[in-house]
Design an enzyme around this catalytic site. Structure first.
Site, short mmCIF file in Angstrom:
data_model
loop_
_atom_site.label_atom_id
_atom_site.label_comp_id
_atom_site.label_asym_id
_atom_site.label_seq_id
_atom_site.Cartn_x
_atom_site.Cartn_y
_atom_site.Cartn_z
N THR A 133 -5.48 4.51 12.98
CA THR A 133 -4.16 4.02 12.61
C THR A 133 -3.12 5.06 13.02
O THR A 133 -3.46 6.21 13.32
CB THR A 133 -4.07 3.80 11.09
OG1 THR A 133 -4.22 5.08 10.43
CG2 THR A 133 -5.16 2.85 10.61
N SER B 252 -1.90 13.46 -5.52
CA SER B 252 -1.25 12.14 -5.61
C SER B 252 -2.25 11.01 -5.43
O SER B 252 -2.17 9.97 -6.11
CB SER B 252 -0.13 12.02 -4.56
OG SER B 252 -0.65 11.93 -3.24
N LYS B 253 -3.22 11.18 -4.55
CA LYS B 253 -4.21 10.14 -4.32
C LYS B 253 -5.27 10.11 -5.42
O LYS B 253 -5.81 9.06 -5.75
CB LYS B 253 -4.85 10.32 -2.94
CG LYS B 253 -3.88 10.05 -1.79
CD LYS B 253 -3.31 8.63 -1.86
CE LYS B 253 -2.48 8.28 -0.65
NZ LYS B 253 -1.98 6.88 -0.69
N TYR C 176 -0.81 16.01 -1.73
CA TYR C 176 -1.40 14.76 -1.22
C TYR C 176 -2.71 14.45 -1.96
O TYR C 176 -2.92 13.32 -2.42
CB TYR C 176 -1.65 14.89 0.28
CG TYR C 176 -2.20 13.61 0.89
CD1 TYR C 176 -1.38 12.50 1.06
CD2 TYR C 176 -3.53 13.52 1.29
CE1 TYR C 176 -1.88 11.32 1.60
CE2 TYR C 176 -4.03 12.35 1.83
CZ TYR C 176 -3.20 11.26 2.00
OH TYR C 176 -3.69 10.09 2.53
#
Length: 275
Positions: free
Chosen positions: A209, A177-178, A174
Protein backbone atom coordinates in the site's frame (compact mmCIF):
# COMPACT_ATOMS: atom_id res chain seq x y z
CA UNK A 1 -33.31 2.37 2.56
CA UNK A 2 -29.80 1.82 1.29
CA UNK A 3 -27.23 0.01 3.39
CA UNK A 4 -24.29 2.36 3.88
CA UNK A 5 -20.63 1.54 4.52
CA UNK A 6 -18.35 4.36 5.64
CA UNK A 7 -14.63 3.82 5.09
CA UNK A 8 -12.09 6.26 6.49
CA UNK A 9 -8.75 6.36 4.74
CA UNK A 10 -10.36 4.61 1.80
CA UNK A 11 -8.67 6.52 -0.99
CA UNK A 12 -6.12 3.79 -1.64
CA UNK A 13 -4.65 0.57 -0.28
CA UNK A 14 -6.66 -1.79 1.89
CA UNK A 15 -9.47 0.72 2.47
CA UNK A 16 -10.14 1.08 -1.23
CA UNK A 17 -9.82 -2.67 -1.75
CA UNK A 18 -12.45 -3.18 0.97
CA UNK A 19 -14.69 -0.62 -0.74
CA UNK A 20 -14.68 -2.69 -3.93
CA UNK A 21 -16.02 -5.67 -1.97
CA UNK A 22 -18.42 -3.83 0.34
CA UNK A 23 -19.72 -1.85 -2.60
CA UNK A 24 -21.43 -4.94 -4.01
CA UNK A 25 -24.28 -4.44 -1.56
CA UNK A 26 -23.57 -1.13 0.19
CA UNK A 27 -23.53 2.54 -0.71
CA UNK A 28 -19.92 3.57 -0.08
CA UNK A 29 -18.81 6.79 1.57
CA UNK A 30 -15.05 7.34 1.46
CA UNK A 31 -13.94 9.79 4.14
CA UNK A 32 -10.67 11.68 4.21
CA UNK A 33 -9.31 15.03 5.26
CA UNK A 34 -9.43 16.28 1.66
CA UNK A 35 -12.36 15.07 -0.43
CA UNK A 36 -10.70 16.05 -3.72
CA UNK A 37 -7.93 13.51 -3.06
CA UNK A 38 -10.57 10.78 -3.03
CA UNK A 39 -11.99 11.61 -6.47
CA UNK A 40 -9.95 9.02 -8.36
CA UNK A 41 -10.98 6.32 -5.87
CA UNK A 42 -14.64 7.29 -6.20
CA UNK A 43 -14.35 7.21 -10.00
CA UNK A 44 -12.72 3.78 -9.83
CA UNK A 45 -15.63 2.47 -7.77
CA UNK A 46 -18.27 4.09 -9.96
CA UNK A 47 -16.67 2.61 -13.06
CA UNK A 48 -17.48 -0.78 -11.51
CA UNK A 49 -21.09 0.23 -11.01
CA UNK A 50 -20.64 0.89 -7.28
CA UNK A 51 -22.51 3.81 -5.73
CA UNK A 52 -19.87 5.87 -3.99
CA UNK A 53 -19.21 9.37 -2.74
CA UNK A 54 -16.40 11.21 -0.99
CA UNK A 55 -16.78 13.28 2.15
CA UNK A 56 -14.20 15.53 3.79
CA UNK A 57 -13.66 14.60 7.44
CA UNK A 58 -10.79 14.78 9.91
CA UNK A 59 -11.19 12.01 12.48
CA UNK A 60 -9.11 13.93 15.04
CA UNK A 61 -11.93 16.52 15.16
CA UNK A 62 -15.14 15.43 16.92
CA UNK A 63 -17.12 18.13 15.14
CA UNK A 64 -15.86 16.95 11.75
CA UNK A 65 -16.78 13.35 12.54
CA UNK A 66 -20.25 14.43 13.65
CA UNK A 67 -20.81 16.06 10.26
CA UNK A 68 -19.69 12.85 8.54
CA UNK A 69 -22.05 10.75 10.65
CA UNK A 70 -24.96 13.09 9.99
CA UNK A 71 -24.34 12.91 6.26
CA UNK A 72 -23.97 9.12 6.29
CA UNK A 73 -27.20 8.68 8.25
CA UNK A 74 -28.98 10.81 5.67
CA UNK A 75 -27.88 8.42 2.92
CA UNK A 76 -29.43 5.30 4.48
CA UNK A 77 -28.80 2.76 7.22
CA UNK A 78 -25.16 2.82 8.28
CA UNK A 79 -24.44 -0.89 8.53
CA UNK A 80 -20.66 -0.85 8.48
CA UNK A 81 -17.85 1.48 9.51
CA UNK A 82 -14.33 0.50 8.46
CA UNK A 83 -11.87 2.85 10.13
CA UNK A 84 -8.59 2.64 8.19
CA UNK A 85 -7.43 6.25 8.54
CA UNK A 86 -4.25 6.73 10.51
CA UNK A 87 -0.79 8.27 10.66
CA UNK A 88 2.48 6.37 10.51
CA UNK A 89 5.73 7.63 12.11
CA UNK A 90 6.63 9.01 8.67
CA UNK A 91 3.53 11.19 8.55
CA UNK A 92 3.60 13.25 11.74
CA UNK A 93 5.10 13.83 15.16
CA UNK A 94 4.14 11.94 18.31
CA UNK A 95 1.29 14.27 19.27
CA UNK A 96 -0.30 14.21 15.82
CA UNK A 97 -0.04 10.42 15.76
CA UNK A 98 -1.80 10.10 19.13
CA UNK A 99 -4.49 12.58 18.11
CA UNK A 100 -5.12 10.89 14.78
CA UNK A 101 -4.77 7.22 15.67
CA UNK A 102 -5.95 7.01 19.27
CA UNK A 103 -8.36 9.91 19.76
CA UNK A 104 -9.47 9.64 16.13
CA UNK A 105 -10.65 6.11 16.86
CA UNK A 106 -12.50 7.28 19.98
CA UNK A 107 -14.15 10.09 18.04
CA UNK A 108 -15.40 8.04 15.14
CA UNK A 109 -16.50 5.02 17.19
CA UNK A 110 -18.40 7.07 19.76
CA UNK A 111 -20.12 9.27 17.19
CA UNK A 112 -21.11 6.40 14.90
CA UNK A 113 -22.36 4.41 17.90
CA UNK A 114 -25.15 6.97 18.13
CA UNK A 115 -26.40 6.42 14.57
CA UNK A 116 -25.77 2.70 14.05
CA UNK A 117 -28.11 -0.06 15.12
CA UNK A 118 -28.62 -3.77 15.51
CA UNK A 119 -26.73 -5.95 13.07
CA UNK A 120 -24.15 -3.29 12.21
CA UNK A 121 -20.38 -3.49 12.70
CA UNK A 122 -17.53 -1.13 13.51
CA UNK A 123 -14.11 -2.31 12.37
CA UNK A 124 -11.00 -0.49 13.59
CA UNK A 125 -7.61 -1.02 11.97
CA UNK A 126 -4.60 -1.40 14.24
CA UNK A 127 -1.03 -2.47 13.34
CA UNK A 128 1.31 -5.26 14.32
CA UNK A 129 3.41 -2.52 15.95
CA UNK A 130 0.86 -2.82 18.75
CA UNK A 131 2.39 -6.24 19.46
CA UNK A 132 5.99 -5.69 18.37
CA UNK A 133 6.62 -2.51 20.34
CA UNK A 134 8.02 -3.68 23.71
CA UNK A 135 5.01 -4.26 25.94
CA UNK A 136 6.71 -2.92 29.06
CA UNK A 137 6.56 0.61 27.64
CA UNK A 138 2.82 0.47 26.95
CA UNK A 139 1.18 2.88 29.44
CA UNK A 140 -2.06 0.88 29.59
CA UNK A 141 -2.92 2.35 32.98
CA UNK A 142 -3.46 5.69 31.21
CA UNK A 143 -5.78 4.39 28.49
CA UNK A 144 -8.86 4.63 30.72
CA UNK A 145 -8.73 8.43 30.63
CA UNK A 146 -9.74 8.38 26.97
CA UNK A 147 -13.18 7.14 28.05
CA UNK A 148 -13.92 10.26 30.09
CA UNK A 149 -11.50 13.08 29.28
CA UNK A 150 -9.68 13.13 25.94
CA UNK A 151 -7.53 16.14 26.86
CA UNK A 152 -6.37 14.49 30.08
CA UNK A 153 -5.65 11.28 28.16
CA UNK A 154 -3.54 13.11 25.57
CA UNK A 155 -1.67 15.14 28.19
CA UNK A 156 -0.75 12.09 30.28
CA UNK A 157 0.21 9.96 27.28
CA UNK A 158 2.39 12.70 25.83
CA UNK A 159 4.05 13.20 29.21
CA UNK A 160 4.99 9.53 29.12
CA UNK A 161 6.18 9.58 25.48
CA UNK A 162 8.44 12.58 26.14
CA UNK A 163 10.44 10.41 28.53
CA UNK A 164 11.66 8.50 25.46
CA UNK A 165 14.58 9.59 23.25
CA UNK A 166 13.34 12.34 20.95
CA UNK A 167 14.42 10.43 17.84
CA UNK A 168 12.12 7.53 18.78
CA UNK A 169 9.08 9.38 20.08
CA UNK A 170 7.09 9.08 16.84
CA UNK A 171 7.77 5.33 16.67
CA UNK A 172 6.78 4.87 20.30
CA UNK A 173 3.64 6.96 19.83
CA UNK A 174 2.64 4.86 16.85
CA UNK A 175 3.02 1.59 18.75
CA UNK A 176 1.12 2.96 21.74
CA UNK A 177 -1.65 4.43 19.59
CA UNK A 178 -2.25 1.12 17.82
CA UNK A 179 -2.07 -0.83 21.07
CA UNK A 180 -4.69 1.58 22.39
CA UNK A 181 -6.93 0.85 19.38
CA UNK A 182 -6.99 -2.84 20.30
CA UNK A 183 -7.61 -2.08 23.99
CA UNK A 184 -10.36 0.41 23.18
CA UNK A 185 -12.08 -1.93 20.75
CA UNK A 186 -12.30 -4.65 23.39
CA UNK A 187 -13.36 -2.16 26.05
CA UNK A 188 -16.25 -0.91 23.92
CA UNK A 189 -17.63 -4.33 22.99
CA UNK A 190 -20.09 -4.51 25.88
CA UNK A 191 -21.42 -1.00 25.32
CA UNK A 192 -21.77 -1.55 21.58
CA UNK A 193 -23.41 -4.90 22.15
CA UNK A 194 -26.18 -3.19 24.08
CA UNK A 195 -27.38 -1.78 20.77
CA UNK A 196 -26.62 -4.92 18.80
CA UNK A 197 -23.49 -3.40 17.26
CA UNK A 198 -20.40 -5.57 16.85
CA UNK A 199 -16.97 -3.98 17.17
CA UNK A 200 -13.69 -5.57 16.07
CA UNK A 201 -10.14 -4.63 15.25
CA UNK A 202 -7.94 -6.01 12.51
CA UNK A 203 -4.16 -5.88 12.83
CA UNK A 204 -2.34 -5.79 9.48
CA UNK A 205 1.27 -6.59 8.86
CA UNK A 206 3.17 -5.20 5.88
CA UNK A 207 1.06 -4.71 2.79
CA UNK A 208 1.63 -3.36 -0.69
CA UNK A 209 0.00 0.00 0.00
CA UNK A 210 1.13 3.65 -0.18
CA UNK A 211 1.71 3.66 3.58
CA UNK A 212 3.57 0.37 3.29
CA UNK A 213 5.91 1.91 0.74
CA UNK A 214 6.66 4.77 3.15
CA UNK A 215 7.79 2.16 5.67
CA UNK A 216 9.61 -0.08 3.18
CA UNK A 217 12.99 0.24 4.92
CA UNK A 218 11.61 -1.00 8.26
CA UNK A 219 9.37 -3.54 6.51
CA UNK A 220 12.38 -5.36 5.10
CA UNK A 221 13.29 -6.24 8.70
CA UNK A 222 9.87 -7.78 9.30
CA UNK A 223 9.65 -9.97 6.22
CA UNK A 224 12.48 -12.30 7.19
CA UNK A 225 10.61 -13.18 10.40
CA UNK A 226 7.29 -13.88 8.69
CA UNK A 227 5.99 -17.36 7.98
CA UNK A 228 4.83 -16.05 4.59
CA UNK A 229 7.87 -14.21 3.31
CA UNK A 230 6.33 -11.49 1.18
CA UNK A 231 4.23 -8.38 1.49
CA UNK A 232 0.51 -8.87 1.76
CA UNK A 233 -1.77 -7.82 -1.08
CA UNK A 234 -4.46 -5.27 -0.20
CA UNK A 235 -7.23 -7.52 -1.49
CA UNK A 236 -6.15 -10.26 0.95
CA UNK A 237 -6.87 -8.20 4.04
CA UNK A 238 -9.82 -6.49 2.33
CA UNK A 239 -11.57 -9.85 2.09
CA UNK A 240 -11.05 -10.35 5.83
CA UNK A 241 -12.29 -6.85 6.63
CA UNK A 242 -15.35 -7.18 4.43
CA UNK A 243 -16.25 -10.54 5.95
CA UNK A 244 -15.91 -9.21 9.50
CA UNK A 245 -18.03 -6.17 8.66
CA UNK A 246 -20.74 -8.29 7.06
CA UNK A 247 -23.60 -9.95 8.91
CA UNK A 248 -22.11 -13.42 8.47
CA UNK A 249 -19.90 -13.57 11.61
CA UNK A 250 -22.74 -12.33 13.80
CA UNK A 251 -21.28 -13.76 17.03
CA UNK A 252 -17.84 -12.22 16.56
CA UNK A 253 -17.11 -9.08 18.57
CA UNK A 254 -14.57 -7.60 20.98
CA UNK A 255 -11.67 -9.34 19.27
CA UNK A 256 -8.50 -8.40 17.42
CA UNK A 257 -7.65 -10.41 14.31
CA UNK A 258 -4.02 -10.43 13.20
CA UNK A 259 -3.30 -10.64 9.47
CA UNK A 260 0.46 -10.24 9.20
CA UNK A 261 1.85 -13.28 7.41
CA UNK A 262 2.84 -14.81 10.74
CA UNK A 263 5.26 -12.13 11.94
CA UNK A 264 3.80 -11.70 15.44
CA UNK A 265 3.42 -15.47 15.79
CA UNK A 266 7.16 -15.92 15.17
CA UNK A 267 7.87 -14.46 18.60
CA UNK A 268 10.76 -12.42 17.21
CA UNK A 269 10.79 -8.68 17.81
CA UNK A 270 12.31 -6.83 14.85
CA UNK A 271 11.66 -3.52 16.59
CA UNK A 272 14.23 -4.24 19.30
CA UNK A 273 16.94 -2.65 17.16
CA UNK A 274 14.77 0.34 16.22
CA UNK A 275 13.55 1.41 19.67
Amino acid sequence: MKNVCVITGGGSGMGLAAAHIMGKDHFIILAGRTASRLESAVKELRDEGIEAEAFAADVSSRQSVEKLAEYAAGCGRVRALIHCAGLSPHMGDARLIMQGNALGTVNIDEVFYEIMGEGSCILNVSSMSAYLTPQFIMPKRLYKHALTDSEKFLKKIMGFIRLMPRSQQANVAYGISKNFVIWYTKKMAEKMGGKGIRILSVTPGNFETPMGRLESKEASEYIKYCAIKRFGRPEEIAELMAFCASEKPGFLTGADIICDGGCVASGVNPLKNIL
